[in-house]
Design an enzyme around this catalytic site. Structure first.
Site, PDB file in Angstrom:
ATOM      1  CG  ASP A   1       1.945  32.172  33.237  1.00 34.61           C
ATOM      2  OD1 ASP A   1       3.117  32.307  33.637  1.00 34.61           O
ATOM      3  OD2 ASP A   1       1.608  31.329  32.384  1.00 34.61           O
ATOM      4  NE  ARG A   2       5.412  28.465  36.039  1.00 34.63           N
ATOM      5  CZ  ARG A   2       6.131  27.364  36.082  1.00 34.63           C
ATOM      6  NH1 ARG A   2       7.199  27.326  36.851  1.00 34.63           N
ATOM      7  NH2 ARG A   2       5.790  26.313  35.383  1.00 34.63           N
TER       8      ARG A   2
ATOM      9  CG  ASP B   1       6.192  33.132  34.814  1.00 35.66           C
ATOM     10  OD1 ASP B   1       5.361  34.058  34.858  1.00 35.66           O
ATOM     11  OD2 ASP B   1       6.056  32.146  34.069  1.00 35.66           O
TER      12      ASP B   1
ATOM     13  CE  LYS C   1       1.202  29.125  34.976  1.00 35.05           C
ATOM     14  NZ  LYS C   1       1.266  27.733  34.543  1.00 35.05           N
TER      15      LYS C   1
ATOM     16  CG  ASP D   1       4.390  33.735  30.652  1.00 39.63           C
ATOM     17  OD1 ASP D   1       4.975  33.387  31.690  1.00 39.63           O
ATOM     18  OD2 ASP D   1       3.486  33.052  30.134  1.00 39.63           O
TER      19      ASP D   1
ATOM     20  CB  SER E   1       6.330  30.056  30.566  1.00 34.72           C
ATOM     21  OG  SER E   1       5.775  30.254  31.815  1.00 34.72           O
ATOM     22  CG  HIS E   2       8.841  28.576  33.886  1.00 32.84           C
ATOM     23  ND1 HIS E   2       7.611  28.273  33.333  1.00 32.84           N
ATOM     24  CD2 HIS E   2       9.511  27.422  33.970  1.00 32.84           C
ATOM     25  CE1 HIS E   2       7.546  26.969  33.103  1.00 32.84           C
ATOM     26  NE2 HIS E   2       8.680  26.431  33.484  1.00 32.84           N
TER      27      HIS E   2
HETATM   28  C1  G1P Z   1       5.033  23.071  34.048  1.00 36.06           C
HETATM   29  C2  G1P Z   1       4.263  23.009  35.342  1.00 36.06           C
HETATM   30  C3  G1P Z   1       2.783  23.146  35.069  1.00 36.06           C
HETATM   31  C4  G1P Z   1       2.510  24.434  34.293  1.00 36.06           C
HETATM   32  C5  G1P Z   1       3.389  24.496  33.063  1.00 36.06           C
HETATM   33  C6  G1P Z   1       3.261  25.836  32.360  1.00 36.06           C
HETATM   34  O1  G1P Z   1       4.635  22.015  33.199  1.00 36.06           O
HETATM   35  O2  G1P Z   1       4.533  21.813  36.033  1.00 36.06           O
HETATM   36  O3  G1P Z   1       2.099  23.143  36.291  1.00 36.06           O
HETATM   37  O4  G1P Z   1       1.176  24.513  33.907  1.00 36.06           O
HETATM   38  O5  G1P Z   1       4.760  24.301  33.420  1.00 36.06           O
HETATM   39  O6  G1P Z   1       3.634  26.906  33.181  1.00 36.06           O
HETATM   40  P1  G1P Z   1       5.444  20.649  33.073  1.00 36.06           P
HETATM   41  O7  G1P Z   1       6.849  20.998  32.660  1.00 36.06           O
HETATM   42  O8  G1P Z   1       5.455  20.027  34.429  1.00 36.06           O
HETATM   43  O9  G1P Z   1       4.689  19.848  32.063  1.00 36.06           O
HETATM   44 ZN    ZN Z   2       4.662  31.593  32.682  1.00 38.27          ZN
END
Ligand code: G1P
Ligand code: ZN
Length: 539
Positions: A280-281, A276, A375, A278, A112-113
């Site tokens: 989704d953000r 981000d 998302k 991938d 992801s990010h």
């Molecule tokens: C974090 C974000 C959460 C999101 C997840 C995946 O998770 O807080 O909202 O769904 O990344 O993108 P966390 O590291 O807080 O468990």
């Molecule tokens: Zn992501």
């Protein structure tokens, strides 16, 4: 050509909030990836005869992982793999392709990010046939299997060419390499008023989409520039790079500072959105104006009627407990279903599958609807553009109108990073046991009205999840404490703070929430236990 390779288990292959995430170097250990993938296949009863979708965000090691997974899928008797060209599929596009093809599962190779490159992170998200990430009970089964695995199966063959769209066969397995954008674009065209957005761009509305050198660059060019007519060059950092060009591909005020600086300069375009790693953000900015993600969810919900696909009405909305309560006021006003769930998108899926909600979102820059089970960063940007095209108002005007109607929720998330895991666990355990004693006490002028852990019972499968600790104050302020489930470096304590003001909308968020941050530090004894006297990151 099928080889059965002996292996020994790794004991740390547990999924977090969104799939498994590890340092690239951890995943490069012998058989590490193979163990996880075979355990996944085994724990769902094998994949013989099944169809899976496979893709990722193009980060470092994806190319190698893709080939291993293809060869393992074929060796395990999979019927068909649908793969994004060159291995690219954004997380939302993967969910879209999975649903469209009625596939049995999907693997998205992404952390992801989290940063990429050889020193960055790698990850795998596993989606089931509903298009959403697997439930905790499935991930627990996979985790158990990883601890006892003794062998895996793989084909001993040359790498597969993923650069051509079309069908090829590997043993008895069909491999369909698809255009990663086409199905997703069609879906977006079916939701939004593309003609209205086209007119908006034609009228000279200026726009930037920042793909953060990640997977949505090509999606942005196709959708915003080629189809909707935004000027060429509107998409910034459009080429997906294995290390995201050194960026931390998380669209927020800190990691997308370059975009924030542009939007607060005198040359700011009318609108900027970012995604981000991938896709989704999303982050939404207007001229010299930032929309908090919690507000964005609430604003989109309140303006649903401008969007063709939702015109007839929406069933309801859900947010994670850590997300601000702004959308709760909207749900009340619209008289639609409203749910608060644990952090992590998988917790919204049953609500969508059962028709209880249409929209959902998290404070962590994630919003989406029941069109898929993830998302969706580009969806959120198109939603905003559609509202702007229909109302003729700016991002700032739309947001201010919203505050006038509902009041403003000031909101920030404070992260304390790299804490020793045992220290973080103890902090949370002790804080939880003290919660009842806070009720009725006043801290720096804030009187606690109630304090309790957040416990959610899923109305569909009845599963109970505890996620985070909540402290409510008289007047509408609130603090939520929880530990991150996506980090790869010790523990991260997240402290989510909000306050509510029905009249005054022009306060500075950090200043407004400073005292409450101090209260949070006292309640959780953060400095005493972690040695940190301020957060490492504020978003
Ligand atoms: C974090 C974000 C959460 C999101 C997840 C995946 O998770 O807080 O909202 O769904 O990344 O993108 P966390 O590291 O807080 O468990
Ligand atoms: Zn992501």
């Amino acid at each position: 050509m099928i080889q059965t390779i002996s292996t020994t288990p790794y004991l740390d292959q547990k999924m977090g909030t969104a799939g498994i995430r590890k340092k690239v170097k951890t995943v490069m250990q012998p058989n590490y990836l193979e163990n996880f993938v075979q355990s996944l296949f085994d724990s769902i009863g094998g994949v013989a005869g099944q169809t899976f979708v496979l893709g990722g965000d193009g980060r470092y090691y994806n190319d190698i992982a893709l080939q291993k997974i293809i060869k393992m899928a074929a060796a395990n008797g999979m019927k068909k793999l649908i793969i994004g060209q060159n291995g690219y599929l954004s997380t939302p596009a993967s969910s879209c392709v999975l649903l469209k093809n009625h596939a049995d599962g999907g693997l998205t190779l992404s952390a992801s990010h989290n940063p990429g490159g050889v020193n960055g992170d790698f990850g795998i998200k596993y989606a089931t046939s509903n298009g959403g990430q697997c439930s905790s009970s499935i991930s627990e089964k996979i985790y158990s299997r990883t601890k006892e695995i003794t062998s895996y199966q793989i084909l001993d063959i040359e790498d597969i060419d993923l650069s051509y769209i079309g069908v090829q066969y590997l043993e008895d397995m069909e491999i369909e390499v698809i255009d990663p954008i086409k199905d997703y674009l069609e879906m977006m065209e079916g939701i939004f008023d593309f003609d209205a957005i086209r007119k908006l761009f034609k009228s000279g509305f200026s726009f930037v989409f920042d793909a953060m050198n990640a997977v949505t660059g090509p999606y942005g060019i196709k959708i915003f520039e080629e189809v909707l007519g935004a000027p060429e060059g509107s998409v910034h950092q459009a080429k997906p790079l294995p290390d995201f060009g050194g960026l931390h591909p998380d669209p927020n005020l800190v990691y997308a500072k370059h975009l924030v600086d542009l939007m607060y300069s005198d040359d700011a375009p009318d609108f900027a959105g970012a995604n981000d790693g991938d896709g989704d953000r999303n982050m939404i900015l207007g001229k010299k104006f930032f929309v908090s993600p919690s507000d964005s969810l609430a604003i989109l919900t309140d303006n649903y009627h401008y969007i063709p696909a939702y015109k007839k009405g929406i069933a309801g909305v859900a947010k994670s407990a850590a997300t601000s309560t702004a959308v709760e006021r909207v749900a009340k006003n619209l008289k639609i279903n409203y749910f608060e769930v644990p952090t992590g998108w998988k917790n919204f899926c049953n609500l969508m599958d059962s028709g209880r909600i249409t929209f959902c979102g998290e404070e962590s820059f994630g919003t989406s609807s029941s069109h898929i089970r993830e998302k969706d960063g580009i969806w959120a940007i198109l939603f905003w553009l559609n509202i702007i095209a229909k109302t003729g108002k700016s991002v700032e005007q739309i947001t201010r109108d919203f505050w006038k109607k509902y009041g403003r929720t000031y909101y920030l998330r404070f992260d304390f990073d790299g804490i020793d895991t045992s220290v973080a666990d103890q902090l949370m355990a002790d804080l939880e046991s003290k919660l009842p004693s806070f009720e009725g006490q006043t801290f720096d002028g804030y009187k606690v009205s109630r304090a309790h852990p957040f416990i959610y019972q899923d109305p569909v499968d009845g599963q109970t999840t505890k996620n985070g600790l909540l402290v409510y104050f008289e007047g509408g302020a609130r603090i939520c404490f929880r530990l991150s489930g996506t980090g790869t470096n010790g523990a991260t304590l997240r402290v989510y703070i909000e306050s509510y003001d029905p009249i005054n909308f022009d306060k500075d968020s950090p200043q407004e929430l400073e005292k409450l941050l101090g209260v949070a530090m006292i309640l959780a004894e953060i400095e005493k236990r972690t040695g940190k006297n301020k957060p490492d990151l504020t978003t």
